[in-house]
Design a protein around this motif. Sequence first.
Motif, PDB file in Angstrom:
ATOM      1  N   ILE A 106     -17.009  -3.610   4.827  1.00 40.28           N
ATOM      2  CA  ILE A 106     -16.102  -5.048   4.433  1.00 40.28           C
ATOM      3  C   ILE A 106     -15.546  -4.046   3.670  1.00 40.28           C
ATOM      4  O   ILE A 106     -15.426  -2.459   3.158  1.00 40.28           O
ATOM      5  N   ARG A 107     -14.060  -4.542   3.449  1.00 41.99           N
ATOM      6  CA  ARG A 107     -12.738  -3.310   3.087  1.00 41.99           C
ATOM      7  C   ARG A 107     -11.672  -4.350   2.455  1.00 41.99           C
ATOM      8  O   ARG A 107     -12.129  -5.812   3.323  1.00 41.99           O
ATOM      9  N   ILE A 108     -11.482  -4.091   1.365  1.00 47.33           N
ATOM     10  CA  ILE A 108     -10.487  -4.834   0.817  1.00 47.33           C
ATOM     11  C   ILE A 108      -9.326  -4.506   1.401  1.00 47.33           C
ATOM     12  O   ILE A 108      -8.130  -3.221   2.289  1.00 47.33           O
ATOM     13  N   ILE A 109      -7.962  -6.088   1.990  1.00 46.67           N
ATOM     14  CA  ILE A 109      -6.987  -5.641   2.914  1.00 46.67           C
ATOM     15  C   ILE A 109      -6.238  -5.879   2.425  1.00 46.67           C
ATOM     16  O   ILE A 109      -6.078  -6.290   1.251  1.00 46.67           O
ATOM     17  N   GLY A 110      -4.234  -5.620   2.730  1.00 52.11           N
ATOM     18  CA  GLY A 110      -3.725  -6.714   2.099  1.00 52.11           C
ATOM     19  C   GLY A 110      -2.929  -6.071   0.824  1.00 52.11           C
ATOM     20  O   GLY A 110      -3.545  -4.643   0.347  1.00 52.11           O
ATOM     21  N   SER A 111      -2.496  -6.807  -0.377  1.00 54.01           N
ATOM     22  CA  SER A 111      -1.814  -6.423  -1.235  1.00 54.01           C
ATOM     23  C   SER A 111      -2.388  -5.810  -2.607  1.00 54.01           C
ATOM     24  O   SER A 111      -2.407  -4.696  -2.788  1.00 54.01           O
ATOM     25  N   GLY A 112      -3.301  -6.249  -2.334  1.00 52.80           N
ATOM     26  CA  GLY A 112      -4.956  -5.952  -3.256  1.00 52.80           C
ATOM     27  C   GLY A 112      -5.241  -4.556  -2.520  1.00 52.80           C
ATOM     28  O   GLY A 112      -5.336  -3.811  -3.838  1.00 52.80           O
ATOM     29  N   HIS A 113      -5.016  -4.168  -1.639  1.00 54.30           N
ATOM     30  CA  HIS A 113      -5.497  -2.695  -1.618  1.00 54.30           C
ATOM     31  C   HIS A 113      -4.217  -1.518  -1.783  1.00 54.30           C
ATOM     32  O   HIS A 113      -4.394  -0.415  -2.111  1.00 54.30           O
ATOM     33  N   THR A 114      -2.967  -1.731  -1.100  1.00 55.65           N
ATOM     34  CA  THR A 114      -2.372  -1.209  -1.094  1.00 55.65           C
ATOM     35  C   THR A 114      -1.248  -1.704  -2.610  1.00 55.65           C
ATOM     36  O   THR A 114      -0.372  -0.944  -3.217  1.00 55.65           O
ATOM     37  N   GLY A 115      -1.289  -2.438  -3.093  1.00 53.37           N
ATOM     38  CA  GLY A 115      -0.638  -2.535  -4.785  1.00 53.37           C
ATOM     39  C   GLY A 115       0.806  -3.599  -4.414  1.00 53.37           C
ATOM     40  O   GLY A 115       1.318  -4.160  -4.615  1.00 53.37           O
ATOM     41  N   PHE A 116       1.485  -3.030  -2.706  1.00 53.55           N
ATOM     42  CA  PHE A 116       2.212  -4.074  -2.278  1.00 53.55           C
ATOM     43  C   PHE A 116       2.247  -4.919  -0.693  1.00 53.55           C
ATOM     44  O   PHE A 116       1.429  -4.428   0.002  1.00 53.55           O
ATOM     45  N   SER A 117       2.852  -6.199  -0.312  1.00 59.68           N
ATOM     46  CA  SER A 117       2.283  -6.249   0.901  1.00 59.68           C
ATOM     47  C   SER A 117       3.473  -5.721   2.331  1.00 59.68           C
ATOM     48  O   SER A 117       4.732  -5.678   1.879  1.00 59.68           O
ATOM     49  N   LEU A 118       2.167  -5.041   3.109  1.00 59.33           N
ATOM     50  CA  LEU A 118       3.931  -5.019   4.045  1.00 59.33           C
ATOM     51  C   LEU A 118       4.565  -5.349   4.461  1.00 59.33           C
ATOM     52  O   LEU A 118       4.979  -5.403   5.835  1.00 59.33           O
ATOM     53  N   VAL A 119       3.262  -7.583   4.858  1.00 61.52           N
ATOM     54  CA  VAL A 119       4.433  -7.778   5.303  1.00 61.52           C
ATOM     55  C   VAL A 119       5.415  -8.903   4.593  1.00 61.52           C
ATOM     56  O   VAL A 119       7.252  -8.624   5.039  1.00 61.52           O
ATOM     57  N   LYS A 120       5.388  -9.037   3.331  1.00 59.84           N
ATOM     58  CA  LYS A 120       6.490  -9.846   2.922  1.00 59.84           C
ATOM     59  C   LYS A 120       7.168  -9.181   1.512  1.00 59.84           C
ATOM     60  O   LYS A 120       8.239  -9.313   1.381  1.00 59.84           O
ATOM     61  N   HIS A 121       6.570  -7.576   1.623  1.00 58.44           N
ATOM     62  CA  HIS A 121       7.095  -6.524   1.025  1.00 58.44           C
ATOM     63  C   HIS A 121       7.415  -6.880  -0.644  1.00 58.44           C
ATOM     64  O   HIS A 121       8.211  -7.043  -1.667  1.00 58.44           O
ATOM     65  N   THR A 122       6.286  -7.742  -1.023  1.00 54.95           N
ATOM     66  CA  THR A 122       6.134  -7.939  -2.382  1.00 54.95           C
ATOM     67  C   THR A 122       4.840  -7.235  -3.226  1.00 54.95           C
ATOM     68  O   THR A 122       4.176  -6.634  -2.417  1.00 54.95           O
ATOM     69  N   GLU A 123       5.131  -7.165  -4.903  1.00 54.08           N
ATOM     70  CA  GLU A 123       4.481  -6.476  -5.523  1.00 54.08           C
ATOM     71  C   GLU A 123       3.004  -7.202  -5.790  1.00 54.08           C
ATOM     72  O   GLU A 123       2.840  -8.382  -5.341  1.00 54.08           O
ATOM     73  N   PHE A 124       1.682  -6.806  -5.595  1.00 53.80           N
ATOM     74  CA  PHE A 124       0.397  -7.332  -6.356  1.00 53.80           C
ATOM     75  C   PHE A 124       0.554  -7.426  -7.108  1.00 53.80           C
ATOM     76  O   PHE A 124       0.881  -6.852  -7.979  1.00 53.80           O
ATOM     77  N   GLU A 125       0.032  -8.834  -7.764  1.00 58.13           N
ATOM     78  CA  GLU A 125       0.642  -9.614  -8.532  1.00 58.13           C
ATOM     79  C   GLU A 125      -0.626 -10.617  -9.223  1.00 58.13           C
ATOM     80  O   GLU A 125      -1.905 -11.089  -8.572  1.00 58.13           O
ATOM     81  N   LYS A 126      -1.517  -9.786 -10.454  1.00 58.18           N
ATOM     82  CA  LYS A 126      -2.817  -9.638 -10.744  1.00 58.18           C
ATOM     83  C   LYS A 126      -3.146 -11.739 -11.151  1.00 58.18           C
ATOM     84  O   LYS A 126      -4.670 -11.824 -10.967  1.00 58.18           O
ATOM     85  N   THR A 127      -2.303 -11.875 -11.444  1.00 52.82           N
ATOM     86  CA  THR A 127      -2.824 -13.247 -11.588  1.00 52.82           C
ATOM     87  C   THR A 127      -1.979 -14.236 -10.888  1.00 52.82           C
ATOM     88  O   THR A 127      -2.638 -15.799 -10.531  1.00 52.82           O
ATOM     89  N   LYS A 128      -0.959 -13.955  -9.890  1.00 59.19           N
ATOM     90  CA  LYS A 128      -0.899 -14.954  -8.294  1.00 59.19           C
ATOM     91  C   LYS A 128      -1.467 -14.465  -6.930  1.00 59.19           C
ATOM     92  O   LYS A 128      -1.500 -15.234  -6.013  1.00 59.19           O
TER      93      LYS A 128
END
Length: 109
Positions: A61-83
């Motif tokens: 099991i791995r966490i990937i995407g913006s949940g892992h890095t804090g930002f999206s490598l694809v969309k270039h958006t920040e991880f938002e806890k509620t969204k």
Amino acid sequence: MSSVDYKKLLLDCSKAGISNKQIAQQLYFLTPSFVFREKTQLQLELYEKVCQFLKLPLSAIRIIGSGHTGFSLVKHTEFEKTKSDLDIAVVDAFLYLELFELAEHPAVE
């Protein structure tokens, strides 16, 4: 527990000429997930539930995407806890083959 600056890690590795494979290995195998920083017990509980349901080892099991890095490598958006959603990768060759065979030869009723 200190927080990892993933953008700096990616930039520093790239500048140092480190291969994409090694960068990905550092990013996903050696650094903690952004979303679970200072909440490793919660991450462990989530992993255990997924592993119990799928009958897999914790290492699958791995966490990937913006949940892992804090930002999206694809969309270039920040991880938002509620969204933002939480992307979980299940990496297991035997499960893949089992599901592949089910998809190829579904049970006929």
